[in-house]
Design an enzyme around this catalytic site. Structure first.
Site, PDB file in Angstrom:
ATOM      1  N   GLY A   1       0.819  -1.208   0.000  1.00 57.48           N
ATOM      2  CA  GLY A   1       0.000   0.000   0.000  1.00 57.48           C
ATOM      3  C   GLY A   1       0.857   1.263   0.000  1.00 57.48           C
ATOM      4  N   GLY A  23       1.598   2.856  -2.646  1.00 57.14           N
ATOM      5  CA  GLY A  23       1.203   3.726  -3.761  1.00 57.14           C
ATOM      6  C   GLY A  23       1.906   3.406  -5.066  1.00 57.14           C
ATOM      7  CB  SER A  24       3.144   0.247  -6.600  1.00 54.45           C
ATOM      8  OG  SER A  24       1.989  -0.496  -6.363  1.00 54.45           O
ATOM      9  CB  SER A  25      -1.520   2.203  -8.783  1.00 53.26           C
ATOM     10  OG  SER A  25      -1.722   0.909  -8.317  1.00 53.26           O
ATOM     11  CB  ALA A  60       4.935   5.564  -7.642  1.00 50.47           C
ATOM     12  CG  ASP A 104      -2.310   8.034  -4.192  1.00 50.39           C
ATOM     13  OD1 ASP A 104      -2.845   9.060  -4.681  1.00 50.39           O
ATOM     14  OD2 ASP A 104      -2.868   6.921  -4.230  1.00 50.39           O
TER      15      ASP A 104
HETATM   16  O1  PMV Z   1      -4.910   2.635   0.242  1.00 51.00           O
HETATM   17  P1  PMV Z   1      -4.001   3.790   0.242  1.00 51.00           P
HETATM   18  O2  PMV Z   1      -2.797   3.587   1.052  1.00 51.00           O
HETATM   19  O3  PMV Z   1      -3.677   4.302  -1.142  1.00 51.00           O
HETATM   20  O4  PMV Z   1      -4.749   5.006   0.951  1.00 51.00           O
HETATM   21  C1  PMV Z   1      -6.013   5.430   0.570  1.00 51.00           C
HETATM   22  C2  PMV Z   1      -6.370   6.678   1.301  1.00 51.00           C
HETATM   23  C3  PMV Z   1      -7.806   7.141   1.078  1.00 51.00           C
HETATM   24  O5  PMV Z   1      -7.941   8.381   1.760  1.00 51.00           O
HETATM   25  C4  PMV Z   1      -8.783   6.154   1.687  1.00 51.00           C
HETATM   26  C5  PMV Z   1      -8.120   7.317  -0.392  1.00 51.00           C
HETATM   27  C6  PMV Z   1      -7.536   8.534  -1.054  1.00 51.00           C
HETATM   28  O6  PMV Z   1      -7.443   8.531  -2.288  1.00 51.00           O
HETATM   29  O7  PMV Z   1      -7.225   9.520  -0.368  1.00 51.00           O
END
Ligand code: PMV
Length: 323
Positions: free
Chosen positions: A108, A110-112, A114, A155
């Protein structure tokens, strides 16, 4: 053949997840585990992708069919990024893309996002389109929304700008913060979370219990504002307390898990200033804010309770050209 390699950092959400989808601010920090994307221009009008980290090998299609048909999960973000770029800035010839990640797509980090950012930055440099960071943000954000339907873009901002950011939904505010001294221990819960289902679960609650969820989001916003101040003052003890309160709200929201709660409690008991889940919840990682004195003990406590500590280095630079 013209060729370029671009890298971008992963991210960790410090405070404000979920609320940030609904026009509230959050705090995010970039981690120096990087995604790398290499693009080579080809003569033939074809799109080729090698992304072994997400099981994409020998993936090929015509440029005219980009973004159409059944697209394998691991190829979606890069393919849609190219489709969106080409729609706005038509180019001749084809492209061969290779991606490589220093971190697992399970964490989690944020590979997509990035890989989306790297792809767009690489294309703009190769085809000499002068795009600002905000232009790359907007095109990346469109790509994410095309695929996921919902999301804040935090992200993407981390991948582009790096460092630590105060961020408001859709990039309405992106403010870099000086956060040297911030130190985190990251514990992976062993379970891959599906961000989109968690966003949808919260959306469902928003439909049925709007008042209660709005109250939670307002409370989270207060914490984000105070935590922002604590970062500026480098008051880690206060920041840790705000992280703990944020975790309470996330539990109320129903996005934490038993495993995450166990790791968070273990980290706090071992002396962390504060600890919470980071990101959508439902699995993925928890973070603990530590001092040099407590770091080892907190890491041990997380491992002893079944978490996997992932070493990260913070204060990571944003997207950049490698070669
Ligand atoms: O799942 P992650 O680590 O990409 O985090 C998502 C965070 C959220 O606030 C739930 C969604 C977002 O796009 O901000």
């Amino acid at each position: 053949m013209a060729k370029i390699t671009i890298s971008a950092p992963g991210k960790l959400m410090l405070l404000g997840e979920h609320a940030v989808v609904y026009n509230h601010p959050c705090l995010v920090t970039a981690v120096d585990q990087r995604m790398q994307v290499t693009i080579t221009i080809l003569k033939d009008s074809i799109f080729e992708l090698e992304a072994p980290d997400v099981d994409i090998k020998g993936y090929k299609k015509s440029l005219s069919s980009l973004g159409k048909g059944d697209i394998p999960k691991g190829a979606k973000f890069v393919e849609l990024a190219v489709a969106n770029f080409r729609h706005k800035y038509p180019f001749q010839g084809g492209i061969h893309i290779e991606t490589h990640s220093e971190f697992s797509s399970q964490f989690g980090f944020g590979s997509s996002s990035a890989s989306t950012v790297c792809t767009l930055k690489a294309l703009s440099d190769l085809f000499k389109i002068n795009l600002s960071s905000k232009d790359i943000f907007d095109l990346s954000y469109k790509t994410i929304l095309d695929i996921q339907g919902k999301g804040s873009g935090f992200d993407i901002a981390a991948a582009i700008y790096g460092g630590t950011l105060y961020f408001l939904t859709g990039g309405k505010k992106i403010v870099p913060l000086e956060a040297r001294g911030l130190d985190l221990v990251v514990g992976y819960s062993g379970i891959k979370a599906d961000t989109v289902s968690l966003i949808n679960m919260v959306k469902e609650k928003m439909n049925t219990h709007k008042e209660a969820i709005d109250k939670i989001f307002d409370g989270i916003t207060d914490l984000v504002e105070q935590a922002h101040q604590a970062i500026l003052e480098k008051d880690w003890e206060r920041l840790g307390t705000f992280m703990n309160y944020n975790q309470d709200y996330l539990e109320d929201l129903g996005v934490s898990t038993e495993k995450l709660n166990i790791l968070i409690k273990a980290a706090r008991d071992a002396g962390a200033y504060g600890a919470k889940l980071s990101g959508a919840g439902g699995g993925d990682c928890m973070i603990a804010l530590v001092s040099p004195e407590t770091k080892e003990k907190v890491s041990q406590a997380i491992e002893n309770n079944g978490g996997k500590v992932i070493k990260v280095s913070l204060n990571a630079p944003g997207v950049r050209i490698e070669i």
